[in-house]
Design a protein around this motif. Sequence first.
Motif, mmCIF file in Angstrom:
data_model
loop_
_atom_site.group_PDB
_atom_site.id
_atom_site.type_symbol
_atom_site.label_atom_id
_atom_site.label_comp_id
_atom_site.label_asym_id
_atom_site.label_seq_id
_atom_site.Cartn_x
_atom_site.Cartn_y
_atom_site.Cartn_z
ATOM 1 N N ILE A 216 18.234 10.137 41.437
ATOM 2 C CA ILE A 216 18.306 9.530 40.153
ATOM 3 C C ILE A 216 18.012 7.929 40.440
ATOM 4 O O ILE A 216 18.479 7.378 41.075
ATOM 5 C CB ILE A 216 19.861 9.459 39.816
ATOM 6 N N THR A 217 17.091 7.517 39.292
ATOM 7 C CA THR A 217 16.833 6.245 39.259
ATOM 8 C C THR A 217 17.621 5.427 38.660
ATOM 9 O O THR A 217 18.516 5.733 37.837
ATOM 10 C CB THR A 217 15.382 6.015 38.850
ATOM 11 N N ILE A 218 17.486 4.080 38.821
ATOM 12 C CA ILE A 218 18.409 3.022 38.054
ATOM 13 C C ILE A 218 18.235 3.019 36.594
ATOM 14 O O ILE A 218 18.963 3.037 35.683
ATOM 15 C CB ILE A 218 17.692 1.581 38.637
ATOM 16 N N ALA A 219 16.890 3.276 36.232
ATOM 17 C CA ALA A 219 16.499 3.272 34.662
ATOM 18 C C ALA A 219 17.294 4.426 34.117
ATOM 19 O O ALA A 219 17.838 4.452 33.198
ATOM 20 C CB ALA A 219 15.094 3.594 34.641
ATOM 21 N N GLU A 220 17.593 5.665 34.834
ATOM 22 C CA GLU A 220 18.053 6.810 34.253
ATOM 23 C C GLU A 220 19.783 6.298 34.131
ATOM 24 O O GLU A 220 20.337 6.831 33.242
ATOM 25 C CB GLU A 220 17.980 8.204 35.118
ATOM 26 N N HIS A 225 24.575 4.769 31.387
ATOM 27 C CA HIS A 225 25.516 3.892 30.900
ATOM 28 C C HIS A 225 25.686 3.333 29.554
ATOM 29 O O HIS A 225 26.740 3.147 29.099
ATOM 30 C CB HIS A 225 25.425 2.547 32.185
ATOM 31 N N ASN A 226 24.446 3.038 29.154
ATOM 32 C CA ASN A 226 24.405 2.601 27.644
ATOM 33 C C ASN A 226 24.855 3.746 26.799
ATOM 34 O O ASN A 226 25.570 3.475 25.696
ATOM 35 C CB ASN A 226 22.950 2.286 27.291
ATOM 36 N N VAL A 227 24.474 4.744 27.096
ATOM 37 C CA VAL A 227 24.987 5.942 26.336
ATOM 38 C C VAL A 227 26.323 6.046 26.339
ATOM 39 O O VAL A 227 27.016 6.005 25.228
ATOM 40 C CB VAL A 227 24.349 7.469 26.558
ATOM 41 N N ALA A 228 27.189 6.038 27.251
ATOM 42 C CA ALA A 228 28.488 6.099 27.509
ATOM 43 C C ALA A 228 29.339 5.139 26.721
ATOM 44 O O ALA A 228 30.295 5.327 26.384
ATOM 45 C CB ALA A 228 28.991 6.052 28.945
ATOM 46 N N THR A 229 28.612 3.905 26.540
ATOM 47 C CA THR A 229 29.344 2.661 25.864
ATOM 48 C C THR A 229 29.294 2.819 24.268
ATOM 49 O O THR A 229 29.930 2.670 23.666
ATOM 50 C CB THR A 229 28.643 1.314 26.194
ATOM 51 N N ARG A 230 28.186 4.046 23.954
ATOM 52 C CA ARG A 230 28.124 4.181 22.418
ATOM 53 C C ARG A 230 28.732 5.411 21.778
ATOM 54 O O ARG A 230 28.934 5.346 20.841
ATOM 55 C CB ARG A 230 26.522 4.192 21.961
ATOM 56 N N VAL A 231 28.634 6.290 22.919
ATOM 57 C CA VAL A 231 29.237 7.778 22.445
ATOM 58 C C VAL A 231 30.408 7.727 23.454
ATOM 59 O O VAL A 231 30.207 7.775 24.483
ATOM 60 C CB VAL A 231 28.072 8.839 22.968
ATOM 61 N N SER A 232 31.485 8.319 22.635
ATOM 62 C CA SER A 232 32.724 8.471 23.661
ATOM 63 C C SER A 232 32.465 9.754 24.282
ATOM 64 O O SER A 232 32.534 10.904 23.685
ATOM 65 C CB SER A 232 33.945 8.177 22.599
ATOM 66 N N ASN A 233 32.898 9.759 25.405
ATOM 67 C CA ASN A 233 32.950 10.904 26.314
ATOM 68 C C ASN A 233 31.691 11.968 26.163
ATOM 69 O O ASN A 233 31.878 13.068 25.787
ATOM 70 C CB ASN A 233 34.148 11.987 26.157
ATOM 71 N N CYS A 269 31.503 10.797 38.146
ATOM 72 C CA CYS A 269 32.970 10.786 38.357
ATOM 73 C C CYS A 269 33.386 9.526 38.336
ATOM 74 O O CYS A 269 34.535 9.061 37.807
ATOM 75 C CB CYS A 269 33.344 11.838 39.376
ATOM 76 N N ASP A 270 32.789 8.858 39.368
ATOM 77 C CA ASP A 270 33.316 7.483 39.637
ATOM 78 C C ASP A 270 32.742 6.519 38.989
ATOM 79 O O ASP A 270 33.459 5.588 38.378
ATOM 80 C CB ASP A 270 32.925 7.076 41.292
ATOM 81 N N GLU A 271 31.390 6.468 38.752
ATOM 82 C CA GLU A 271 31.010 5.271 37.763
ATOM 83 C C GLU A 271 30.890 5.599 36.435
ATOM 84 O O GLU A 271 31.573 4.659 35.625
ATOM 85 C CB GLU A 271 29.200 5.309 37.791
ATOM 86 N N LEU A 272 30.670 6.637 35.745
ATOM 87 C CA LEU A 272 30.916 6.860 34.425
ATOM 88 C C LEU A 272 32.349 7.342 34.071
ATOM 89 O O LEU A 272 32.914 7.267 32.912
ATOM 90 C CB LEU A 272 30.122 7.759 33.870
ATOM 91 N N ASN A 273 33.191 7.961 35.156
ATOM 92 C CA ASN A 273 34.573 8.171 34.876
ATOM 93 C C ASN A 273 34.535 9.323 33.938
ATOM 94 O O ASN A 273 35.633 9.323 32.980
ATOM 95 C CB ASN A 273 35.288 7.278 34.351
#
Length: 418
Positions: A216-220, A225-233, A269-273
């Motif tokens: 998995i790359t940094i870009a992905e 991460h950005n999706v997770a800030t805009r879309v809940s769960n 699990c750990d980063e995006l929780n």
Amino acid sequence: GSIRQNNIINGNSPLKLFTHAKTTITDIFKNITSYVNDSNIYLSDVIKSDRNLISNEKYKEIQHLKEKVSRILSIISRDHMKVVFFGRTSNGKSTVMNAMLRERILPVGMGHTTNCFLQIEGTDKIEASVLIPGCDEPKNINNLSTIGNALSREKVDSDSLVKILWPKEKCHLIRDDVVLVDSPGIDVSANLDQWIEKYCLDADVFILVVSAEATITIAEKTFLHNVATRVSNPNIFILMNRWDATDDEPEMVDLVKKQHLDRGLEFLCDELNLYQRKEAAEHRMFFISAREALSNRNIDLSSSSKSGFTKAHKERLADFNKFEHEFEKCISKTAVQTKFEQHANRGKEILSLISETITNTINKSQTIKEESSEKLIQMEERNTFVENELISITDVAKEKIRYVAEDVYKRVSQTLND
Ligand code: GTP
Ligand code: MG
């Protein structure tokens, strides 16, 4: 394999949860429509009776419900489940989609192939067509290679969306209201935030296609991460694609798989929780070969010796089937919740507004009746008139409306609990 195949035969794929809920909620809103109409007839009698049982504003508010309900019905008819595929160029996004669609619909190839967003959605027509931004009319496509040609001829912006209208009868995913969105490689697009804004906010599921030869790359990760800030769960699946590459290095398979799993689970699990580890390992990460899956769709994995596949090959096919099953369960459940719960709540609001208003008019009419009876002796004639008028207005309408309301409440809660 057998889960998948039985689903097709029995027609009870997990996607049916959504299509059944859609039918149910449509019926409910048709009932609400007739409830609203009955109430309007009743209230227009009330307002004509000129006894101040209802204010003009309330009356108008109830009259407007008719339009509101018909608008909701038309939104419901357009509700669908949406899944977005993303990942680095050439990881196999388009191939995964074709395997799920069971046909080579999307152009695939080496290098950078998909150069804009491609949305595949259903049409009742027999022929497929393409809708390119800037053109009003969909263009018919007689054969699949013309999709690629049509796309390479047109100058389409990498941020724009081309729609492929695919005949529902050809594919069960499309028939059951799934809309699939293919994206250009995440590494070749400049404006990921705009992507999310434009195409991802209403997605029910995100599928990251990773090349198992890389990681998995940094870009992905940044994108998610950005999706997770805009879309809940957000619902995220990770497909470790090109797992067939491990055939060349059988002694490394377990080690590599463990490394991919560790990293993927750490991220989810750990980063995006988003998930518990065990849950994510079983339901969110799969080791597949989209290319093999595409060319071997619908092979019965239980009749082993005939196919002559190696054990590893069969495992990859089985994991692809398992992925599809988990995906269908997940997308239909989420879509029912996010889309229909909202409609159901609106429906309940509408029902309570009406029943409150009607109860008010009935209570008021009762008071008038009582007041009138006190004056009975002085105003006998007048009173008889009032009484008859009120009885005729209330009783029939009241019974009918109560009945519909109870039925609707019951069915709304049933649908949401299923
Ligand atoms: P872009 O559209 O360019 O972003 O790429 P993509 O992610 O859509 O990849 P695509 O599906 O076009 O696949 C790229 C190449 O990889 C094609 O030549 C596929 O045949 C090949 N490919 C896809 N999946 C697999 C796989 O599981 N195993 C192997 N060996 N090759 C694959
Ligand atoms: Mg592609």
